[in-house]
Scaffold this active site. Sequence first.
Site, PDB file in Angstrom:
ATOM      1  N   GLU A  60      10.471   2.218  10.392  1.00  0.00           N
ATOM      2  CA  GLU A  60      11.278   3.440  10.435  1.00  0.00           C
ATOM      3  C   GLU A  60      10.349   4.586  10.762  1.00  0.00           C
ATOM      4  O   GLU A  60       9.441   4.913   9.992  1.00  0.00           O
ATOM      5  CB  GLU A  60      11.998   3.715   9.119  1.00  0.00           C
ATOM      6  CG  GLU A  60      12.967   4.893   9.284  1.00  0.00           C
ATOM      7  CD  GLU A  60      13.513   5.439   7.991  1.00  0.00           C
ATOM      8  OE1 GLU A  60      13.091   6.545   7.596  1.00  0.00           O
ATOM      9  OE2 GLU A  60      14.357   4.764   7.385  1.00  0.00           O
ATOM     10  N   CYS A  65      12.643  11.731   7.078  1.00  0.00           N
ATOM     11  CA  CYS A  65      12.836  11.289   8.466  1.00  0.00           C
ATOM     12  C   CYS A  65      14.233  11.609   8.975  1.00  0.00           C
ATOM     13  O   CYS A  65      14.428  11.809  10.174  1.00  0.00           O
ATOM     14  CB  CYS A  65      12.578   9.795   8.576  1.00  0.00           C
ATOM     15  SG  CYS A  65      10.911   9.305   8.127  1.00  0.00           S
ATOM     16  N   GLU A  98       9.020  16.518  16.503  1.00  0.00           N
ATOM     17  CA  GLU A  98       9.402  16.533  15.097  1.00  0.00           C
ATOM     18  C   GLU A  98       8.499  17.486  14.316  1.00  0.00           C
ATOM     19  O   GLU A  98       7.275  17.373  14.365  1.00  0.00           O
ATOM     20  CB  GLU A  98       9.301  15.123  14.516  1.00  0.00           C
ATOM     21  CG  GLU A  98       9.761  15.020  13.083  1.00  0.00           C
ATOM     22  CD  GLU A  98       9.656  13.605  12.541  1.00  0.00           C
ATOM     23  OE1 GLU A  98      10.540  13.205  11.753  1.00  0.00           O
ATOM     24  OE2 GLU A  98       8.700  12.895  12.912  1.00  0.00           O
ATOM     25  N   LYS A 135       0.847  -1.193   0.000  1.00  0.00           N
ATOM     26  CA  LYS A 135       0.000   0.000   0.000  1.00  0.00           C
ATOM     27  C   LYS A 135       0.879   1.238   0.000  1.00  0.00           C
ATOM     28  O   LYS A 135       1.406   1.640   1.033  1.00  0.00           O
ATOM     29  CB  LYS A 135      -0.917   0.052   1.224  1.00  0.00           C
ATOM     30  CG  LYS A 135      -1.978   1.163   1.109  1.00  0.00           C
ATOM     31  CD  LYS A 135      -2.622   1.501   2.431  1.00  0.00           C
ATOM     32  CE  LYS A 135      -1.869   2.583   3.155  1.00  0.00           C
ATOM     33  NZ  LYS A 135      -1.907   3.898   2.461  1.00  0.00           N
TER      34      LYS A 135
END
Length: 530
Positions: free
Chosen positions: A267, A301, A399, A194
């Site tokens: 991750e 990231c 973040e 997906k």
Amino acid sequence: MSEQTSIPADPELDPTASYATDQSVIRRLAGLLRASAGTRTTYAPATGQPIAELPLSSPDDVLAAVRSARRAQRGWKNVSLADRAAILLRYHDLVLDHRHELMDLVIVESGKARKQAFEEVAHVAMTARYYGRKAAELLEPQRRSGMFPLLTRAEQRFVPKGVVGIISPWNYPLSMAMADGLPAVLAGNTVVHKPDSQTPLTALRALELLYEAGLPRDAWVPVNGDGPTVGGAIIQNTDYICFTGSTKTGRLIAQQAGERLIGCSLELGGKNPMLVLRDADVHRAAEGAVRACFNSAGQLCVSMERLYVADQIYDSFVTAFLDRVKRMKISAGTGWDVDMGSLVSKAQLETVTRHVENARAKGAVVLAGGKPRPDLGPLFYEPTVLSGVTPEMECFDNETFGPVVSIYRFSDESEAIERANEGEYGLNASVWTRDARRGRAVAAQLVAGSVNVNEGYGATFGSLDTPMGGMRASGLGRRQGVEGIRRYVDPQAIATQRLLPIAASHGIKDEAYAEFMTGALRVLKKFGRA
């Protein structure tokens, strides 16, 4: 940011007027999806214009995809490793041959600049080449030391998990779609995938090229839709889960995988630090910091969101860094001269704006940037540098995932290392110094799954023989290297015993056998046996 260079929209560079929005291409790619649950329109972040109306998958579609992949896996695992590797090596060439098409798709779906889109092309090609070349070394059965020399023959085999579920993100729609799946199929698994519903066309074109390279259609089946519905069905029906995304979602996936006793690699987020030591080359570090902080508009990231700069060079570094930031070219165009493109969604723009305004209201100083750029497109935000960021500000340890970096001064190196290691994350870090040995020594003290010396993220990201992943709340497992393919197999031990059993025999009593074994173990230790 009055000094900021912007490039006005150019009809010839409109990312919605390219190969990526050719309706015949879109129809062909949509035909690859296992989907029957209505449609959804995707939009180009840089312009807000519609790209495609694509079919959506239902949980039943996912279940059918898994069944097809499971049937295909029974035959695929028996294809020779050499033949599977040859497909990846052909794919390497096809990706490079079709790089312009792939870059167009990345640009139109994610809004990023062409030079950053090329990073994804290169990474996928390198991944295919690395695993294609290393297949035998990484997956062929291996001899191991047996219990007794000559008497015990031991070997280790690598058994594919079965059907691997991959849920890939929007921020690296080509690289993260393919780089995790290539080692999975090489290892003898099949894949149900997906891609993010914002960026499915990039993944579908990349997958179409993989079919062209020789992968059977049912060995990698794409589905399309939102995370809770389609992603949830993948998690509940496949044999291993590979996910790249937020820490919040990663925790939920880990919980669901744990309930099913299946493995997962995740991750997740990061608040990545860059340390500029007192002996760093100021101009080289400033140039590297621009790339590390603002590539893909900070939506990766491993991008840097915290800069720690030594007192001795702080002023000169800040001057050099801000000069480069203010000369960046931001645009919706697709040319190679664009340095930064758009954010990907309204939600990302709202997060970036909130973090900056919260910091500003609580006393942070905006050294560069600090505002949206609706004149360039609906989701643009200037590359932003903040100083004076303190713990009560939202962007201090959360973040941002956008073009915002906070800069801090330090006087003691051990203090800088301690500050860099604060927080819950541990994904990537960067150290800048003229002394590479010293840089590696500092790197070894940082809590991060990857640390780059005199580079922001590209050195580890591009070194395919090294593992890549996070510590602490930044994730589980690793992609790349031996770890990146062994996650998709179960090690199987096969040991063959010759001549003598591992038990008392031939009339020897158990007590005598135990004494014999005691002596044998001492001899084996004396001669260095493990």
